[in-house]
Design a protein around this motif. Structure first.
Motif, PDB file in Angstrom:
ATOM      1  N   THR A   1      54.840  12.655  -6.134  1.00  0.00           N
ATOM      2  CA  THR A   1      54.981  12.075  -4.821  1.00  0.00           C
ATOM      3  C   THR A   1      53.782  11.172  -4.566  1.00  0.00           C
ATOM      4  O   THR A   1      52.645  11.591  -4.745  1.00  0.00           O
ATOM      5  N   PHE A   2      54.068   9.932  -4.145  1.00  0.00           N
ATOM      6  CA  PHE A   2      53.039   8.915  -4.046  1.00  0.00           C
ATOM      7  C   PHE A   2      53.100   8.240  -2.680  1.00  0.00           C
ATOM      8  O   PHE A   2      54.177   7.856  -2.245  1.00  0.00           O
ATOM      9  N   PRO A   3      51.940   8.041  -2.013  1.00  0.00           N
ATOM     10  CA  PRO A   3      50.631   8.604  -2.353  1.00  0.00           C
ATOM     11  C   PRO A   3      50.638  10.131  -2.272  1.00  0.00           C
ATOM     12  O   PRO A   3      51.631  10.731  -1.873  1.00  0.00           O
ATOM     13  N   HIS A   4      49.500  10.716  -2.588  1.00  0.00           N
ATOM     14  CA  HIS A   4      49.378  12.171  -2.703  1.00  0.00           C
ATOM     15  C   HIS A   4      49.896  12.902  -1.458  1.00  0.00           C
ATOM     16  O   HIS A   4      49.580  12.541  -0.332  1.00  0.00           O
ATOM     17  N   ASP A   5      50.695  13.938  -1.704  1.00  0.00           N
ATOM     18  CA  ASP A   5      51.172  14.833  -0.637  1.00  0.00           C
ATOM     19  C   ASP A   5      50.689  16.236  -0.982  1.00  0.00           C
ATOM     20  O   ASP A   5      51.044  16.773  -2.028  1.00  0.00           O
ATOM     21  N   PRO A   6      49.848  16.834  -0.121  1.00  0.00           N
ATOM     22  CA  PRO A   6      49.265  18.135  -0.457  1.00  0.00           C
ATOM     23  C   PRO A   6      50.234  19.318  -0.377  1.00  0.00           C
ATOM     24  O   PRO A   6      49.910  20.413  -0.821  1.00  0.00           O
ATOM     25  N   ASP A   7      51.447  19.112   0.153  1.00  0.00           N
ATOM     26  CA  ASP A   7      52.402  20.215   0.312  1.00  0.00           C
ATOM     27  C   ASP A   7      52.991  20.586  -1.056  1.00  0.00           C
ATOM     28  O   ASP A   7      53.695  19.784  -1.671  1.00  0.00           O
TER      29      ASP A   7
ATOM     30  N   PHE B   1      66.506  21.527  -4.351  1.00  0.00           N
ATOM     31  CA  PHE B   1      66.417  22.545  -3.293  1.00  0.00           C
ATOM     32  C   PHE B   1      67.789  22.919  -2.735  1.00  0.00           C
ATOM     33  O   PHE B   1      68.609  22.052  -2.441  1.00  0.00           O
ATOM     34  N   GLU B   2      68.001  24.227  -2.581  1.00  0.00           N
ATOM     35  CA  GLU B   2      69.201  24.713  -1.884  1.00  0.00           C
ATOM     36  C   GLU B   2      69.108  24.418  -0.396  1.00  0.00           C
ATOM     37  O   GLU B   2      70.088  24.076   0.253  1.00  0.00           O
ATOM     38  N   ASP B   3      67.904  24.571   0.136  1.00  0.00           N
ATOM     39  CA  ASP B   3      67.630  24.289   1.540  1.00  0.00           C
ATOM     40  C   ASP B   3      67.807  22.783   1.779  1.00  0.00           C
ATOM     41  O   ASP B   3      67.066  21.959   1.252  1.00  0.00           O
ATOM     42  N   GLU B   4      68.806  22.445   2.594  1.00  0.00           N
ATOM     43  CA  GLU B   4      69.178  21.038   2.758  1.00  0.00           C
ATOM     44  C   GLU B   4      68.070  20.219   3.432  1.00  0.00           C
ATOM     45  O   GLU B   4      67.869  19.046   3.104  1.00  0.00           O
ATOM     46  N   VAL B   5      67.328  20.832   4.339  1.00  0.00           N
ATOM     47  CA  VAL B   5      66.230  20.119   5.012  1.00  0.00           C
ATOM     48  C   VAL B   5      65.154  19.743   3.995  1.00  0.00           C
ATOM     49  O   VAL B   5      64.646  18.615   3.973  1.00  0.00           O
ATOM     50  N   LYS B   6      64.838  20.702   3.126  1.00  0.00           N
ATOM     51  CA  LYS B   6      63.826  20.447   2.100  1.00  0.00           C
ATOM     52  C   LYS B   6      64.306  19.406   1.092  1.00  0.00           C
ATOM     53  O   LYS B   6      63.542  18.538   0.659  1.00  0.00           O
ATOM     54  N   ARG B   7      65.571  19.498   0.712  1.00  0.00           N
ATOM     55  CA  ARG B   7      66.108  18.541  -0.263  1.00  0.00           C
ATOM     56  C   ARG B   7      66.078  17.123   0.309  1.00  0.00           C
ATOM     57  O   ARG B   7      65.687  16.178  -0.371  1.00  0.00           O
ATOM     58  N   GLN B   8      66.458  16.989   1.576  1.00  0.00           N
ATOM     59  CA  GLN B   8      66.435  15.658   2.205  1.00  0.00           C
ATOM     60  C   GLN B   8      65.013  15.122   2.318  1.00  0.00           C
ATOM     61  O   GLN B   8      64.771  13.922   2.141  1.00  0.00           O
ATOM     62  N   ARG B   9      64.064  16.018   2.587  1.00  0.00           N
ATOM     63  CA  ARG B   9      62.655  15.610   2.654  1.00  0.00           C
ATOM     64  C   ARG B   9      62.188  15.114   1.269  1.00  0.00           C
ATOM     65  O   ARG B   9      61.487  14.098   1.168  1.00  0.00           O
ATOM     66  N   ALA B  10      62.608  15.824   0.210  1.00  0.00           N
ATOM     67  CA  ALA B  10      62.248  15.412  -1.151  1.00  0.00           C
ATOM     68  C   ALA B  10      62.829  14.034  -1.468  1.00  0.00           C
ATOM     69  O   ALA B  10      62.174  13.200  -2.106  1.00  0.00           O
TER      70      ALA B  10
ATOM     71  N   GLY C   1      60.097   6.842  -0.582  1.00  0.00           N
ATOM     72  CA  GLY C   1      58.788   6.314  -0.178  1.00  0.00           C
ATOM     73  C   GLY C   1      57.965   5.882  -1.386  1.00  0.00           C
ATOM     74  O   GLY C   1      57.329   4.815  -1.383  1.00  0.00           O
ATOM     75  N   SER C   2      57.997   6.695  -2.463  1.00  0.00           N
ATOM     76  CA  SER C   2      57.295   6.336  -3.706  1.00  0.00           C
ATOM     77  C   SER C   2      57.885   5.050  -4.289  1.00  0.00           C
ATOM     78  O   SER C   2      57.142   4.170  -4.761  1.00  0.00           O
ATOM     79  N   ALA C   3      59.215   4.934  -4.242  1.00  0.00           N
ATOM     80  CA  ALA C   3      59.887   3.734  -4.776  1.00  0.00           C
ATOM     81  C   ALA C   3      59.520   2.492  -3.965  1.00  0.00           C
ATOM     82  O   ALA C   3      59.385   1.393  -4.520  1.00  0.00           O
ATOM     83  N   GLU C   4      59.311   2.683  -2.672  1.00  0.00           N
ATOM     84  CA  GLU C   4      58.914   1.548  -1.813  1.00  0.00           C
ATOM     85  C   GLU C   4      57.536   1.027  -2.227  1.00  0.00           C
ATOM     86  O   GLU C   4      57.304  -0.182  -2.303  1.00  0.00           O
ATOM     87  N   TYR C   5      56.625   1.944  -2.515  1.00  0.00           N
ATOM     88  CA  TYR C   5      55.306   1.535  -3.016  1.00  0.00           C
ATOM     89  C   TYR C   5      55.440   0.832  -4.359  1.00  0.00           C
ATOM     90  O   TYR C   5      54.795  -0.189  -4.604  1.00  0.00           O
ATOM     91  N   ALA C   6      56.254   1.382  -5.239  1.00  0.00           N
ATOM     92  CA  ALA C   6      56.466   0.763  -6.554  1.00  0.00           C
ATOM     93  C   ALA C   6      56.946  -0.672  -6.394  1.00  0.00           C
ATOM     94  O   ALA C   6      56.436  -1.598  -7.036  1.00  0.00           O
ATOM     95  N   ASN C   7      57.921  -0.855  -5.513  1.00  0.00           N
ATOM     96  CA  ASN C   7      58.455  -2.189  -5.259  1.00  0.00           C
ATOM     97  C   ASN C   7      57.375  -3.127  -4.723  1.00  0.00           C
ATOM     98  O   ASN C   7      57.241  -4.264  -5.170  1.00  0.00           O
ATOM     99  N   ARG C   8      56.569  -2.619  -3.807  1.00  0.00           N
ATOM    100  CA  ARG C   8      55.508  -3.426  -3.196  1.00  0.00           C
ATOM    101  C   ARG C   8      54.488  -3.880  -4.240  1.00  0.00           C
ATOM    102  O   ARG C   8      53.969  -4.987  -4.186  1.00  0.00           O
TER     103      ARG C   8
END
Length: 316
Positions: A68-74, A86-95, A101-108
């Motif tokens: 995860t980019f930039p660094h995420d301490p979670d 993730f089975e937990d849908e909230v967590k999967r959507q967050r992932a 977000g990482s792909a957006e940085y890559a593109n930039r």
């Protein structure tokens, strides 16, 4: 100053712990002769504050970023997690959002790929660590290893399909989002360093068969592949034939026993084993050295020279 490494890139995992300023970290990598870097998952916003001006001035190119980019301490969204499965849908959507977000940085930054550790079959303790301990103390043929390995494999194989299904669902969403934004960025799912983590080469192939034409492929980490082969999870030489056309990037490093991120050929003293990866290295669109801090500049130079010589003889 090291010789110009051309199209080869170099991961910041080598020296990130030695630097408090991003610019110093990049300068040290440039000294090795690399014109491109992979920004790894420990790169923080603070480090980026002095790296981004260097990218803008064209002093360094970015080949790839590591989710995860930039660094995420979670730790839920770290490098050893269920992440896209993730089975937990909230967590999967967050992932999913974090990877976009990482792909957006890559593109930039003009990077071609995002490296991601897509998931794992969860265990209630680190069974990989336990297996590696037995491997070192008693060997992979020992009854203790064989017994625990079969227990791990039974659980892994019984649950793999459901986690792989969710990883595929997540990647489908992510690829659609990337395509809709018009970003020229591939998602590379990385071969992993723990036996309960995903994907194996065959698992990866099943994901790509499902997502034909999507901007997703294999990020072939050779050192991890060697570790998993030694532990008994898959056979690189056998399985790579099926996956070679799906490779979007590679991590170049070698494993001494079950210790990874060493310079190919130099630290193992084995001048043959790593050769099986040469055709993949030659063909890979993005080529990144991912070495540990213990690798010295002269060893990196020697290893790269050996690699280039072997690749040249491959073409003859």
């Amino acid at each position: 100053m090291g010789k110009d490494k051309g199209i080869y890139s170099f991961s910041t995992c080598w020296n990130i712990k030695r630097h408090s300023a991003g610019s110093g970290m990049i300068d040290e990598i440039r000294e090795l002769g690399f014109r491109n870097v992979e920004l790894n998952y420990n790169v923080t916003q603070e480090l980026l504050s002095t790296i981004e001006p260097m990218i803008e001035r064209g002093e360094i190119g970015v080949s790839s970023v590591h989710n995860t980019f930039p660094h995420d301490p979670d730790p839920d969204y770290g490098t050893d997690s269920v992440l896209l499965g993730f089975e937990d849908e909230v967590k999967r959507q967050r992932a999913i959002e974090l990877l976009i977000g990482s792909a957006e940085y890559a593109n930039r930054y003009g990077a071609k790929a995002v490296v991601v550790h897509p998931g794992e079959v969860p265990f209630d303790y680190n069974i990989d660590q336990a297996l590696k301990k037995i491997y070192h103390e008693q060997g992979p043929e020992s009854p203790a290893y064989v017994k625990l390995w079969s227990e791990m494999l039974e659980r892994r194989e019984s649950l793999a399909e459901r986690y792989l299904q969710r990883i595929g669902d997540s990647l489908e969403d992510i690829c659609e989002r990337i395509a809709s934004k018009g970003w020229d960025v591939s998602i590379g799912i990385e071969t992993r360093s723990r036996c309960y983590q995903m994907p194996t080469l065959r698992e990866a192939k099943s994901v790509f068969d499902r997502l034909k034409g999507a901007p997703v492929g294999l990020w072939y980490d050779f050192g991890h592949g060697m570790m998993m082969e030694r532990m008994g999870l898959y056979d690189n030489a056998r399985d790579m034939e099926d996956i070679k056309d799906d490779v979007v990037g590679i991590h170049i490093h070698e494993t001494v026993g079950l210790s990874d991120h060493w310079c190919p050929y130099v630290h193992s003293g084995d001048v043959d084993y790593f050769d099986r990866f040469l055709p993949i290295i030659a063909a890979a669109p993005v080529k990144v050295y991912e070495l540990k801090a213990a690798c010295k500049p002269d060893e990196i130079e020697q290893s790269h020279d050996m690699l280039l010589a072997k690749l040249a003889s491959l073409e003859v």
